[in-house]
Design a protein around this motif. Structure first.
Motif, mmCIF file in Angstrom:
data_model
loop_
_atom_site.group_PDB
_atom_site.id
_atom_site.type_symbol
_atom_site.label_atom_id
_atom_site.label_comp_id
_atom_site.label_asym_id
_atom_site.label_seq_id
_atom_site.Cartn_x
_atom_site.Cartn_y
_atom_site.Cartn_z
ATOM 1 N N GLY A 251 -57.871 26.370 -124.250
ATOM 2 C CA GLY A 251 -56.996 27.143 -123.135
ATOM 3 C C GLY A 251 -56.913 26.317 -122.010
ATOM 4 N N VAL A 252 -58.330 26.009 -121.344
ATOM 5 C CA VAL A 252 -58.393 25.225 -120.102
ATOM 6 C C VAL A 252 -57.898 23.689 -120.263
ATOM 7 N N PHE A 253 -58.209 22.970 -121.122
ATOM 8 C CA PHE A 253 -57.963 21.644 -121.222
ATOM 9 C C PHE A 253 -56.675 21.369 -121.862
ATOM 10 N N VAL A 254 -56.171 22.052 -122.751
ATOM 11 C CA VAL A 254 -55.217 21.826 -123.553
ATOM 12 C C VAL A 254 -54.087 22.789 -122.869
ATOM 13 N N LEU A 255 -54.139 23.914 -122.954
ATOM 14 C CA LEU A 255 -53.006 25.007 -122.572
ATOM 15 C C LEU A 255 -52.884 25.064 -121.066
ATOM 16 N N GLY A 256 -53.724 24.437 -120.316
ATOM 17 C CA GLY A 256 -53.548 24.451 -118.794
ATOM 18 C C GLY A 256 -54.000 25.979 -118.177
ATOM 19 N N GLU A 257 -54.701 26.649 -118.836
ATOM 20 C CA GLU A 257 -55.170 28.174 -118.384
ATOM 21 C C GLU A 257 -56.540 27.794 -117.446
ATOM 22 N N ARG A 258 -56.397 28.608 -116.465
ATOM 23 C CA ARG A 258 -57.379 28.603 -115.286
ATOM 24 C C ARG A 258 -58.973 28.897 -115.824
ATOM 25 N N MET A 259 -59.736 28.261 -115.414
ATOM 26 C CA MET A 259 -61.240 28.430 -115.449
ATOM 27 C C MET A 259 -61.939 29.267 -114.222
ATOM 28 N N ASN A 260 -62.201 30.537 -114.303
ATOM 29 C CA ASN A 260 -62.601 31.180 -113.303
ATOM 30 C C ASN A 260 -64.136 31.475 -113.485
ATOM 31 N N LEU A 261 -64.917 32.075 -112.329
ATOM 32 C CA LEU A 261 -66.235 32.367 -112.246
ATOM 33 C C LEU A 261 -66.883 33.102 -113.565
ATOM 34 N N ALA A 262 -65.785 34.053 -114.026
ATOM 35 C CA ALA A 262 -66.335 35.003 -114.949
ATOM 36 C C ALA A 262 -66.167 34.335 -116.313
ATOM 37 N N LYS A 263 -65.202 33.275 -116.739
ATOM 38 C CA LYS A 263 -65.208 32.521 -117.804
ATOM 39 C C LYS A 263 -66.528 31.648 -118.068
ATOM 40 N N VAL A 264 -66.880 31.122 -116.472
ATOM 41 C CA VAL A 264 -68.033 30.107 -116.754
ATOM 42 C C VAL A 264 -69.307 31.031 -117.098
ATOM 43 N N VAL A 265 -69.424 32.003 -116.474
ATOM 44 C CA VAL A 265 -70.700 32.945 -116.822
ATOM 45 C C VAL A 265 -70.688 33.267 -118.262
ATOM 46 N N SER A 266 -69.681 33.762 -118.685
ATOM 47 C CA SER A 266 -69.454 34.352 -120.019
ATOM 48 C C SER A 266 -69.806 33.047 -120.960
ATOM 49 N N THR A 267 -69.391 31.998 -120.762
ATOM 50 C CA THR A 267 -69.516 30.612 -121.569
ATOM 51 C C THR A 267 -71.248 30.299 -121.478
ATOM 52 N N MET A 268 -71.693 30.234 -120.406
ATOM 53 C CA MET A 268 -73.077 30.062 -120.296
ATOM 54 C C MET A 268 -74.051 30.991 -120.957
ATOM 55 N N LEU A 269 -73.606 32.280 -120.895
ATOM 56 C CA LEU A 269 -74.361 33.187 -121.822
ATOM 57 C C LEU A 269 -74.312 32.842 -123.213
ATOM 58 N N THR A 270 -73.222 32.851 -123.657
ATOM 59 C CA THR A 270 -72.948 32.373 -125.253
ATOM 60 C C THR A 270 -73.706 31.092 -125.585
ATOM 61 N N LEU A 271 -73.638 30.322 -124.688
ATOM 62 C CA LEU A 271 -74.233 28.676 -125.082
ATOM 63 C C LEU A 271 -75.717 28.920 -124.898
ATOM 64 N N ALA A 272 -76.203 29.954 -123.825
ATOM 65 C CA ALA A 272 -77.606 30.000 -123.818
ATOM 66 C C ALA A 272 -78.011 30.639 -125.453
ATOM 67 N N GLY A 273 -77.344 31.462 -125.985
ATOM 68 C CA GLY A 273 -77.741 32.017 -127.170
ATOM 69 C C GLY A 273 -77.862 31.083 -128.152
ATOM 70 N N VAL A 274 -76.885 30.235 -127.994
ATOM 71 C CA VAL A 274 -77.089 29.221 -128.957
ATOM 72 C C VAL A 274 -77.901 28.400 -128.971
ATOM 73 N N VAL A 275 -78.462 27.664 -127.686
ATOM 74 C CA VAL A 275 -79.558 27.194 -127.644
ATOM 75 C C VAL A 275 -80.994 27.571 -128.117
ATOM 76 N N LEU A 276 -80.947 28.937 -127.683
ATOM 77 C CA LEU A 276 -82.150 29.741 -128.156
ATOM 78 C C LEU A 276 -82.041 30.055 -129.975
ATOM 79 N N LEU A 277 -81.012 30.103 -130.419
ATOM 80 C CA LEU A 277 -81.000 30.072 -131.874
ATOM 81 C C LEU A 277 -81.649 28.933 -132.557
ATOM 82 N N ARG A 278 -81.303 27.719 -131.873
ATOM 83 C CA ARG A 278 -81.867 26.572 -132.500
ATOM 84 C C ARG A 278 -83.317 26.305 -132.003
ATOM 85 N N TYR A 279 -83.697 26.888 -130.730
ATOM 86 C CA TYR A 279 -84.912 26.859 -130.293
ATOM 87 C C TYR A 279 -85.951 27.607 -131.046
#
Length: 284
Positions: A251-279
């Motif tokens: 959405g951000v890089f192809v469709l030109g949607e805005r990336m706001n702070l809430a999206k950043v925090v949500s994405t970081m939480l999700t990615l933290a879970g992914v990293v923990l799953l591998r850890y």
């Protein structure tokens, strides 16, 4: 979860985000869904020519899976008609892994390590929190929230049934291939009764969705079905739902949607879970 399974599910999540972006970008959601479902069935045909036949003992689970997939698809279309599903869809995708994990541990006797449970919770909550990234009033719309959570129940239910069915079948591709054919036939029959004009438009206006969307969707879930036979269903389900992170990036890089702070925090939480799953698997 081995690295091979982990990477296969991540790739499936990317494919899932891709075909969902195609559906989201189309004006006619019924045409888009019909094209993708028909495409899935067409791609299943050559696979069934080479895949081992599933064990007959898996047929009841296959039948249940077909019904659950049909229910999910029809419910999703109803949700699109009820409002802006993009406001509440994160609730559906995020609640599904939490439901699968709870059912797996409480009723199916699956043992998950505390860190694995934490990883699933982080992924689920990270995805659900993306609903907060929307400025619209989707979260204050009780009807829309109920649609999202019910959709999450469908996702959780077919994930559990498909995972168990593939294990009983002894052939992940054979099981999924026949399930896909059954799903396609059921959807086409319903569409012929309810939206015959839409069904007739598929050969003229929906071929891109049939081949690109249907192919990506079939490949993505075939990888997930295989992963269900290699790792706990709850962990695979949680990892699969990270597709919403790819959807945000598209959405951000192809469709030109805005990336706001809430999206950043949500994405970081999700990615933290992914990293923990591998850890949990490869950590010290």
């Amino acid at each position: 979860m081995t690295l091979t399974v982990f990477l296969a599910v991540i790739f499936a999540a990317l494919l899932h985000a891709g075909w969902n972006a195609m559906v989201k970008g189309g004006g006619d959601k019924h045409l888009a869904m019909a094209g993708v479902v028909i495409g899935q069935g067409l791609f299943a045909i050559p696979v069934l020519a080479v895949a081992p036949s599933p064990d007959p003992a898996s047929l009841p689970l296959m039948g249940a899976g077909i019904l659950l997939h049909l229910g999910y698809q029809l419910f999703l279309l109803a949700a699109y008609r009820s409002g802006d599903l993009s406001q509440v869809y994160p609730l559906a995708r995020g609640s599904a892994p939490l439901i699968v994990a709870a059912v797996s541990v409480l009723f199916l006797g699956v043992t998950l390590a505390p860190l694995q449970i934490g990883a699933v919770a982080l992924i689920g909550l990270g995805i659900m929190s993306m609903a907060l990234a929307r400025r619209a009033d989707g979260l204050r719309n009780r009807g829309a929230a109920l649609l999202a959570l019910t959709t999450g129940c469908f996702i959780a239910s077919y994930s559990l049934v498909d995972g168990l069915g593939a294990r009983v079948a002894g052939s992940a591709l054979g099981f999924y291939g026949w399930l896909t054919i059954g799903n396609m036939l059921g959807f086409v029959a319903i569409a012929a009764l309810r939206w015959p004009a839409t069904l007739r438009r598929v050969p003229r206006h929906g071929l891109k969705l049939v081949f690109l969307g249907g192919g990506a969707s079939f490949t993505a879930y075939a990888l997930v079905i295989w992963a269900f036979t290699q790792a706990p269903i709850a962990l695979v389900t949680a990892l699969r739902e990270t597709s919403i992170v790819f959807a945000v990036l598209i959405g951000v890089f192809v469709l030109g949607e805005r990336m706001n702070l809430a999206k950043v925090v949500s994405t970081m939480l999700t990615l933290a879970g992914v990293v923990l799953l591998r850890y949990v698997r490869h950590g010290p």
